[in-house]
Design a protein around this motif. Structure first.
Motif, PDB file in Angstrom:
ATOM      1  N   GLY A   1       1.012  -0.984  -0.132  1.00  0.00           N
ATOM      2  CA  GLY A   1      -0.144  -0.023  -0.086  1.00  0.00           C
ATOM      3  C   GLY A   1       1.141   1.240  -0.045  1.00  0.00           C
ATOM      4  N   LEU A   2       0.069   2.309  -0.058  1.00  0.00           N
ATOM      5  CA  LEU A   2       1.061   3.727   0.030  1.00  0.00           C
ATOM      6  C   LEU A   2       0.990   3.927   1.461  1.00  0.00           C
ATOM      7  CD1 LEU A   2      -0.126   5.398  -3.166  1.00  0.00           C
ATOM      8  CD2 LEU A   2       1.998   4.533  -2.820  1.00  0.00           C
ATOM      9  N   ALA A   3       2.043   4.534   1.910  1.00  0.00           N
ATOM     10  CA  ALA A   3       2.162   4.997   3.156  1.00  0.00           C
ATOM     11  C   ALA A   3       1.281   6.055   3.732  1.00  0.00           C
ATOM     12  CB  ALA A   3       3.632   5.418   3.844  1.00  0.00           C
ATOM     13  N   ASP A   4       0.622   6.936   2.975  1.00  0.00           N
ATOM     14  CA  ASP A   4      -0.280   7.736   3.409  1.00  0.00           C
ATOM     15  C   ASP A   4      -1.613   7.413   3.439  1.00  0.00           C
ATOM     16  OD1 ASP A   4      -0.858   8.053   0.584  1.00  0.00           O
ATOM     17  OD2 ASP A   4      -0.354   9.980   0.522  1.00  0.00           O
ATOM     18  N   GLY A   5      -1.908   5.889   3.130  1.00  0.00           N
ATOM     19  CA  GLY A   5      -3.348   5.314   3.004  1.00  0.00           C
ATOM     20  C   GLY A   5      -3.981   5.653   1.803  1.00  0.00           C
ATOM     21  N   ARG A   6      -3.386   6.128   0.666  1.00  0.00           N
ATOM     22  CA  ARG A   6      -4.131   6.313  -0.540  1.00  0.00           C
ATOM     23  C   ARG A   6      -4.550   5.180  -1.264  1.00  0.00           C
ATOM     24  NH1 ARG A   6      -3.300   6.090  -6.221  1.00  0.00           N
ATOM     25  NH2 ARG A   6      -3.688   7.875  -7.610  1.00  0.00           N
ATOM     26  N   ASP A   7      -5.734   4.612  -1.486  1.00  0.00           N
ATOM     27  CA  ASP A   7      -6.286   3.534  -2.276  1.00  0.00           C
ATOM     28  C   ASP A   7      -5.409   3.355  -3.513  1.00  0.00           C
ATOM     29  OD1 ASP A   7      -7.778   2.118  -0.292  1.00  0.00           O
ATOM     30  OD2 ASP A   7      -9.263   3.765  -0.762  1.00  0.00           O
ATOM     31  N   ALA A   8      -5.252   2.080  -4.080  1.00  0.00           N
ATOM     32  CA  ALA A   8      -4.859   2.062  -5.370  1.00  0.00           C
ATOM     33  C   ALA A   8      -5.813   2.387  -6.328  1.00  0.00           C
ATOM     34  CB  ALA A   8      -4.379   0.589  -5.526  1.00  0.00           C
ATOM     35  N   ASP A   9      -5.240   2.705  -7.585  1.00  0.00           N
ATOM     36  CA  ASP A   9      -6.123   3.181  -8.813  1.00  0.00           C
ATOM     37  C   ASP A   9      -5.100   2.555 -10.066  1.00  0.00           C
ATOM     38  OD1 ASP A   9      -3.941   4.706  -9.068  1.00  0.00           O
ATOM     39  OD2 ASP A   9      -5.333   6.550  -9.650  1.00  0.00           O
ATOM     40  N   PRO A  10      -5.777   2.448 -11.219  1.00  0.00           N
ATOM     41  CA  PRO A  10      -5.189   1.754 -12.091  1.00  0.00           C
ATOM     42  C   PRO A  10      -3.536   2.448 -12.598  1.00  0.00           C
ATOM     43  CG  PRO A  10      -7.353   1.850 -12.853  1.00  0.00           C
ATOM     44  CD  PRO A  10      -7.023   2.674 -11.465  1.00  0.00           C
TER      45      PRO A  10
ATOM     46  N   VAL B   1      -2.736  -3.966 -16.904  1.00  0.00           N
ATOM     47  CA  VAL B   1      -3.693  -3.631 -15.845  1.00  0.00           C
ATOM     48  C   VAL B   1      -5.058  -4.244 -16.366  1.00  0.00           C
ATOM     49  CG1 VAL B   1      -5.095  -2.036 -14.791  1.00  0.00           C
ATOM     50  CG2 VAL B   1      -2.742  -1.474 -15.353  1.00  0.00           C
ATOM     51  N   ARG B   2      -5.682  -5.139 -15.506  1.00  0.00           N
ATOM     52  CA  ARG B   2      -6.805  -6.310 -15.658  1.00  0.00           C
ATOM     53  C   ARG B   2      -8.151  -5.625 -15.117  1.00  0.00           C
ATOM     54  NH1 ARG B   2      -4.945 -10.979 -17.512  1.00  0.00           N
ATOM     55  NH2 ARG B   2      -6.918 -10.898 -18.812  1.00  0.00           N
ATOM     56  N   CYS B   3      -7.981  -4.957 -14.231  1.00  0.00           N
ATOM     57  CA  CYS B   3      -9.276  -4.371 -13.623  1.00  0.00           C
ATOM     58  C   CYS B   3      -9.054  -3.214 -12.573  1.00  0.00           C
ATOM     59  CB  CYS B   3     -10.255  -5.348 -13.163  1.00  0.00           C
ATOM     60  SG  CYS B   3      -9.861  -6.207 -11.472  1.00  0.00           S
ATOM     61  N   ARG B   4     -10.034  -2.367 -12.102  1.00  0.00           N
ATOM     62  CA  ARG B   4     -10.014  -1.242 -11.361  1.00  0.00           C
ATOM     63  C   ARG B   4      -9.832  -2.058  -9.845  1.00  0.00           C
ATOM     64  NH1 ARG B   4     -10.644   3.651 -12.444  1.00  0.00           N
ATOM     65  NH2 ARG B   4     -11.691   3.048 -14.499  1.00  0.00           N
ATOM     66  N   PRO B   5      -8.818  -1.765  -9.317  1.00  0.00           N
ATOM     67  CA  PRO B   5      -8.614  -2.542  -7.780  1.00  0.00           C
ATOM     68  C   PRO B   5      -9.725  -1.767  -6.789  1.00  0.00           C
ATOM     69  CG  PRO B   5      -6.761  -0.960  -7.915  1.00  0.00           C
ATOM     70  CD  PRO B   5      -7.544  -0.749  -9.432  1.00  0.00           C
ATOM     71  N   ALA B   6     -10.032  -2.748  -5.831  1.00  0.00           N
ATOM     72  CA  ALA B   6     -10.896  -2.698  -4.914  1.00  0.00           C
ATOM     73  C   ALA B   6     -10.159  -1.987  -3.692  1.00  0.00           C
ATOM     74  CB  ALA B   6     -11.465  -3.745  -4.292  1.00  0.00           C
ATOM     75  N   PRO B   7     -10.644  -0.859  -2.848  1.00  0.00           N
ATOM     76  CA  PRO B   7      -9.993  -0.372  -1.728  1.00  0.00           C
ATOM     77  C   PRO B   7      -9.542  -1.535  -0.919  1.00  0.00           C
ATOM     78  CG  PRO B   7     -12.220   0.597  -2.014  1.00  0.00           C
ATOM     79  CD  PRO B   7     -12.280  -0.631  -3.012  1.00  0.00           C
ATOM     80  N   GLY B   8      -8.380  -0.919  -0.354  1.00  0.00           N
ATOM     81  CA  GLY B   8      -7.718  -1.857   0.727  1.00  0.00           C
ATOM     82  C   GLY B   8      -6.353  -2.502   0.299  1.00  0.00           C
ATOM     83  N   PRO B   9      -5.623  -3.147   1.248  1.00  0.00           N
ATOM     84  CA  PRO B   9      -4.121  -3.620   0.722  1.00  0.00           C
ATOM     85  C   PRO B   9      -4.119  -4.498  -0.344  1.00  0.00           C
ATOM     86  CG  PRO B   9      -4.888  -4.393   2.698  1.00  0.00           C
ATOM     87  CD  PRO B   9      -5.944  -3.543   2.493  1.00  0.00           C
ATOM     88  N   LEU B  10      -3.024  -4.543  -1.295  1.00  0.00           N
ATOM     89  CA  LEU B  10      -3.059  -5.382  -2.278  1.00  0.00           C
ATOM     90  C   LEU B  10      -1.838  -6.398  -1.982  1.00  0.00           C
ATOM     91  CD1 LEU B  10      -2.289  -2.552  -4.996  1.00  0.00           C
ATOM     92  CD2 LEU B  10      -4.415  -3.746  -4.718  1.00  0.00           C
ATOM     93  N   ARG B  11      -2.053  -7.537  -2.665  1.00  0.00           N
ATOM     94  CA  ARG B  11      -0.908  -8.564  -2.283  1.00  0.00           C
ATOM     95  C   ARG B  11      -0.304  -8.889  -3.651  1.00  0.00           C
ATOM     96  NH1 ARG B  11      -5.477 -12.693  -1.062  1.00  0.00           N
ATOM     97  NH2 ARG B  11      -6.706 -11.059  -2.097  1.00  0.00           N
ATOM     98  N   VAL B  12       1.043  -8.757  -3.512  1.00  0.00           N
ATOM     99  CA  VAL B  12       2.123  -8.973  -4.542  1.00  0.00           C
ATOM    100  C   VAL B  12       2.736 -10.030  -4.307  1.00  0.00           C
ATOM    101  CG1 VAL B  12       3.819  -7.641  -6.071  1.00  0.00           C
ATOM    102  CG2 VAL B  12       2.006  -6.250  -4.731  1.00  0.00           C
ATOM    103  N   ALA B  13       2.788 -10.951  -5.527  1.00  0.00           N
ATOM    104  CA  ALA B  13       3.872 -12.063  -5.654  1.00  0.00           C
ATOM    105  C   ALA B  13       4.678 -11.946  -6.977  1.00  0.00           C
ATOM    106  CB  ALA B  13       3.121 -13.082  -5.767  1.00  0.00           C
ATOM    107  N   ILE B  14       6.144 -12.063  -6.619  1.00  0.00           N
ATOM    108  CA  ILE B  14       7.134 -11.907  -7.904  1.00  0.00           C
ATOM    109  C   ILE B  14       7.816 -13.055  -7.778  1.00  0.00           C
ATOM    110  CG2 ILE B  14       8.661 -10.855  -8.819  1.00  0.00           C
ATOM    111  CD1 ILE B  14       7.718  -8.194  -7.406  1.00  0.00           C
ATOM    112  N   THR B  15       8.155 -13.877  -9.112  1.00  0.00           N
ATOM    113  CA  THR B  15       8.684 -14.907  -9.272  1.00  0.00           C
ATOM    114  C   THR B  15      10.013 -14.779 -10.342  1.00  0.00           C
ATOM    115  OG1 THR B  15       7.421 -15.957 -10.575  1.00  0.00           O
ATOM    116  CG2 THR B  15       7.073 -16.455  -8.321  1.00  0.00           C
TER     117      THR B  15
END
Length: 292
Positions: free
Chosen positions: A201-210, A242-256
């Protein structure tokens, strides 16, 4: 997306952790000088080791393209990183390649100037934009959200050892909590698996957008750390979907990473939102850190 594109000097605004009015939005803002030409200021707040973060730069270019093209949202963005960017003034030049009913395509270049006035191209982007809200809702997928420990059991920068050499300014602007299974590198015991997972997430609490998803895919520590290679891992090319507009809240990221060879590695990233939807995917080619 164009709310942070300015056509005149902006009035002072108080920081708000909302889309369109946050540190991320201010630091990725561009000012339209003339059609297709934008002035920008690369903030030192988004640097890591000795370079401006590639995802932050991609978001800035994405903002300029969002103003230049008739469609609002990035669908596919492919960037080639030509030279390392540094904090300070920059110019973004955009070109509309094609416009259609549902999609439009454009290209953009970010340029800076040497002390002698020589123009240097830092990044070149080709991108397709559309309207995420107009997409059909049907989903057929075998993809599953990544298995990540609960956020309260994950680790942030303050839990680690001594800071990395050079700048770590970007860590102050992000809220990243890494899965314990992928932080062995921080205590000198990398797993060797080439995986990195965490909450974002962003430290200031801003929700994600595209637009901020273009930052998200390049914000976690590189997978090379878990391969036992620490140091700068510069991106050569990065493609984000970018597949869809994200819902509010933290994101989960997985990288391999599956293959490190010839001094280069690939990183495949998935970003999932709080509604268990795959909201972004990316692949990048990066130079592996030099071994001692």
């Amino acid at each position: 997306m164009a709310e942070a594109v300015q056509t005149a000097a902006p009035a002072a605004r108080s920081a708000q952790a909302t889309v369109g009015d946050s540190e991320f939005d201010r630091d990725t803002a561009v000012t339209r000088r003339e059609p297709g030409v934008y002035d920008a200021e690369l903030s030192a707040g988004w640097t890591i080791i000795h370079a401006v973060n590639g995802g932050y730069l991609l978001a800035m270019l994405g903002r300029a393209l969002g103003d230049a093209l008739p469609h609002p949202d990035p669908f596919s963005v492919s960037a080639h990183y030509l030279t390392a960017s540094r904090p300070g003034p920059a110019v973004i030049r955009t070109e509309v390649v094609r416009t259609g009913r549902t999609l439009s395509t454009g290209q953009a270049s970010l340029l800076q100037f040497e002390e002698d006035g020589t123009e240097v191209e830092r990044i070149r982007v080709l991108a397709t934009y559309g309207d995420l809200d107009a997409l059909p809702g049907e989903v057929r997928t075998t993809a599953k959200p990544p298995a990540i420990a609960p956020i309260e059991h994950c680790f942030g920068p303050s839990d680690g050892p001594a800071p990395i050499p050079g700048s770590s300014a970007i860590t102050e602007r992000l809220d990243i909590r890494l899965d314990p299974a992928t932080v062995g590198w921080a205590i000198g015991a990398p797993s060797g698996k080439g995986e990195m997972r965490g909450w974002f997430g962003l430290a200031d609490g801003r929700d994600a957008d595209p637009l901020s998803l273009l930052l998200t895919v390049d914000a976690l520590p590189p997978t090379s750390f878990e391969l036992g290679l620490t140091g700068w891992t510069p991106t050569v090319e990065l493609t984000t979907h970018v597949r869809c507009r994200p819902a509010p809240g933290p994101l989960r990221v997985a990288i391999t990473t599956r293959n490190l060879a010839g001094g280069f590695l690939e990183e495949d990233a998935e970003v999932w939102d709080s509604a268990d939807r795959l909201v972004a995917q990316s692949r990048q080619l990066a130079k592996a850190p030099r071994t001692a």
